[in-house]
Each structure stands twice: as C-alpha cells, then as structure tokens.
Design an enzyme around this catalytic site. Structure first.
Site, short mmCIF file in Angstrom:
data_model
loop_
_atom_site.label_atom_id
_atom_site.label_comp_id
_atom_site.label_asym_id
_atom_site.label_seq_id
_atom_site.Cartn_x
_atom_site.Cartn_y
_atom_site.Cartn_z
N HIS A 174 -14.38 42.96 31.07
CA HIS A 174 -13.97 41.52 30.61
C HIS A 174 -14.60 41.43 29.10
CE1 HIS A 174 -17.67 39.94 32.14
NE2 HIS A 174 -17.62 39.23 31.17
N ASP A 208 -14.81 46.02 37.10
CA ASP A 208 -15.40 45.30 35.62
C ASP A 208 -16.31 46.14 34.95
OD1 ASP A 208 -15.35 43.13 34.00
OD2 ASP A 208 -16.88 42.04 34.99
N SER A 287 -23.19 39.62 29.40
CA SER A 287 -22.17 40.46 30.11
C SER A 287 -22.17 42.01 29.55
CB SER A 287 -20.76 40.00 30.21
OG SER A 287 -20.80 38.88 30.95
#
Length: 442
Positions: A174, A208, A287
């Site tokens: 993402h 992911d 992230s």
C-alpha cells in the site's frame, strides 16, 4: 503509509498507514461553544486598597513614639508640616529606589568570572551495549529508507528496508500502490541523505508486500530473522519515517502473536496478515519499516495499526496497537517477487459463508457466481469436505471467524499439510488432513 487518498483500514480497526506528504492535524470532533469565565474571587492575600482623602484634608497626626529628648546645647528647629510630608514621601521613594538598586547590586554580585561547572562524564556512543536500544538503532538505521510516491492523485510517504546490497528494498504494497499509474514516480531517500529513483520489482495486495529497486551498490542489508522464534513479551524496536520524519526509533514489546488482521478499505483486494502485535508506536509513514529484535534482526514489517471505532483512516495515530507482517512470511513473499514479480498464496479450495454465526466457520452451501462452495478436485474436495460443513479448528487451534481461517491458511506455504477439525451436517465431527494448493495468481 497514508496515501492521499487514505490508506487501507478495517473495522475502525487495523489500518495500513503511510503519511501524507506534509504535516497536518484534524480538528477535534464534538467541539462546543466557549463558556465565558466566571469572575475570579477576591485574593485574601492581596494588600488593602489605599484610602483616598478629599483635597485639603490631612491625615491625623502621628502618635508619640517616645523620641529621645535632644542633647543640651542644641536648639531644635521646627520644620514646617508641609516639608515633613515632603520628606516622608521622599524617604519612601528613596527606600523604594534603594530596594531596586540593592536588588540590582545583589544580582550583579552573583556573577562569577568562571562558572566552574562540573565536567561531563557521560558515556559516548561507543560505550552503548550492542543490545541496547541505542546500539540496535546504530546498527539498523543505515539500512532503513524513506519512500516518497508522487502520482496524479497526490503524494504519500512510507518506509522500507534494504534487502540486498545491490538496491533491492522491501516495503508495503500500500506504500507504492499509487505509483502504478502514468505520471507517477517513486523516490527512495537513503540513510546517508541521497535520493534515488525507484522502480517496482513486484507487489502483492494479498500479503501487503512489495519490492522496489534502486540503482545502487554497497548498501547494507538487514537480516530477516526467524519470526517463529518470537515470543510474547520480547522487546522490539520499530524504525521508520512516521509523518515523514525519517530515522525515527520507537520501542515496545511483542504484545501478541498470530493476530488475524484483515486490512483494506474496499478499494482493492484485502490483505490477510497473521500479524505480530506490538505496543511500539507505529504511525502514518511507518508502513514498510522494520520491527527488529534485540539482536537487530528483522522479525516483522510494520504495516497496520488499530483505531477506535469511528476514527477515520487519515486522522488516527498510535494507540499502542500496531501490527507487523512476520519476517518468515516477508522472506517467502520477497523471494517470489524478486524472482518472478508475483507472489502466490496457499488455498484449501472452499468458499466460506460470511453470514454464519455459529461455532466455527461454515463452508458455503450455495455457489457464488461461477464458483462452487467446494472447488472440484481441490484440496478440500480431496479431503472429503462438503458444502455446509463447519470447520472448527486448524492444527488444533480453534477458529471463530472466516478471517481467522483465511489468515491461518495464508501463513502456510503451498504444499504444507494442515489438520482441520470438521463437523458435518449430521453433527458428526472428524479430523481431515488437507494438503494446500497454490493460488493461480497473487
């Protein structure tokens, strides 16, 4: 990474994060109109207000204070009353002035020619133990990068870690998902401050994870540790670029293991993560950064945080519930992405009924579109699982929701065998052995 638009989030819950390119802060909800302050009560310690006399009225004469009689041989001179009043005022003013001057002189007297403070005796960086937070940070920071993505829809930032010395970087899917369109770009900021353009080697929304390549040599890769050896309570350190602040280090412990996290906002396929939960602060922009153990080995890839219900995906921050993809899963997926550009995942070949509320997880009873409840010839079909059967446990671990079973399956590798506890429609329970197949495309 919290792309602009927002990064994936679940229930009011686990939310993949990246940080908008530039700081910002939401206004607090539920603000009410300001209430005027109440008058302050009188200060009982305050000095009384001075009395004001009408013009031309003198105060009463001072009482006798027993002043000694003057020495003989001297005549007392009478001083007019007006002059006395003037002297009193002048004396008061002189006393005030003397207090100010005295305070100034006293302050000047406190100055020293040499402060003579004790010399510092603190330890230097070389004295930090390798397994201290400072020692771990010194080892890991040179291998952590910041990632900036620009696209037609806006910009976003995230983190990553060096996998190979020749420029392969691991991050979240993402983080770089917005860079797939025309006119988009990826810039990787290395720890030494240099900026290099990046290209996507491979990416999968299912786990992911993504691999980005920069043209560089001599980078220092991080070691992907054994996440199966992690235990609840182990100290961990999270490193990344929350809110674009590169090189940020936070500490915590492993709070839980095998936490099923389904992260997504409906805009793309949901990522199912058999996550490591930590209370180390993870915020938008963390992230893709590493979660490392006391040896400086990567045990997880920071990917999501939980949010209280009603909190939007772009306004929340760390509440002490962060989630990381286990490093063993990251290793398998990264190898696939580097070697083939795509990543696959294991399947058992059944459709699950999301509306079922009883014990365990139920296999669907009706086809969905062209897909049958049990894939003909698939792993579940070969093991004797039928439509309407209820799966109660996997490898002895009870499952109570569809996401739990999916996450537990995807934590394995195609070709692995799992044991499922199954209850048939007539109530009979049995254990079946299922050998996992590989998905056609990740």
């Amino acid at each position: 990474m919290s792309p602009a638009p927002a990064a994936p989030s679940a229930w009011g819950a686990p939310s993949p994060w990246g940080a908008p390119a530039g700081p910002g802060g939401p206004a607090g909800p539920g603000a009410s109109a300001p209430v005027p302050p109440s008058p302050l009560p009188a200060d009982p310690a305050a000095a009384p207000a001075p009395a004001v006399l009408p013009p031309g009225v003198l105060p009463p004469p001072m009482p006798e204070l027993g002043v000694p009689a003057p020495r003989r041989g001297r005549r007392r001179r009478r001083v007019p009353l007006g002059v006395v009043a003037g002297l009193v005022v002048a004396a008061f003013g002189a006393g005030l002035l003397g207090g100010v001057v005295g305070a100034r002189i006293e302050r000047d007297d406190a100055h020293l020619a040499d402060a003579g403070l004790p010399a510092a005796v603190g330890t230097g960086a070389a004295d930090r133990a390798p397994d201290s937070v400072a020692g771990i940070a010194a080892t890991v920071l040179p291998s952590v990068v910041s990632i900036e993505v620009s696209s037609a829809s806006g910009g976003s930032t995230g983190s990553g870690l060096v996998l190979r010395q020749d420029g392969y970087i691991l991050t979240n899917h993402h983080v770089v998902a917005g860079a797939s369109g025309a006119g988009s770009s990826i810039v990787v900021l290395l720890a030494d401050g240099s900026q290099l353009p990046g290209t996507i080697v491979g990416s999968t929304a299912d786990y992911d994870l993504a691999v980005v390549k920069v043209e560089a040599e001599g980078l220092t890769p991080l070691v992907l540790g054994d996440s199966d050896a992690v235990q609840v309570g182990d100290p961990v350190v999270a490193i990344g670029a929350p809110l674009g602040l590169a090189g940020t280090v936070t500490t915590g412990i492993v709070s839980a293991l095998n936490r099923p996290v389904a992260a997504g906002d409906g805009t793309e396929e949901t990522a199912f993560i058999n996550a490591i939960q930590t209370d180390a602060a993870i915020n938008p922009g963390n992230s893709g950064g590493p979660l490392v153990n006391a040896a400086g080995e990567v045990v997880g890839i920071n990917s999501a945080i939980a949010q209280p219900p009603g909190t939007s995906a772009t306004s929340g921050g760390s509440i002490g519930l962060g989630f990381a993809i286990p490093s063993n899963q990251a290793r398998r997926t990264a190898e696939q992405l580097i070697e083939t550009g795509v990543a696959t995942y294991p399947v058992i070949g059944v459709l699950l009924d999301g509306s079922y509320t009883g014990e365990g997880v139920q296999v669907a009873t009706e086809p969905q579109g062209a897909q049958q409840p049990v894939t003909p010839g698939g792993p579940a079909d070969r093991a004797g699982i039928r439509a309407g059967d209820v799966i109660l446990a996997i490898d002895g671990r009870p499952v109570t929701a569809s996401d739990e079973l999916v996450v537990a399956i995807r934590a394995r590798t195609p070709g692995d065998a799992v044991s499922l506890r199954v209850r048939a429609a007539d109530g009979a329970e049995r254990d079946v052995r299922v050998v996992l197949d590989e998905s056609a495309q990740g």
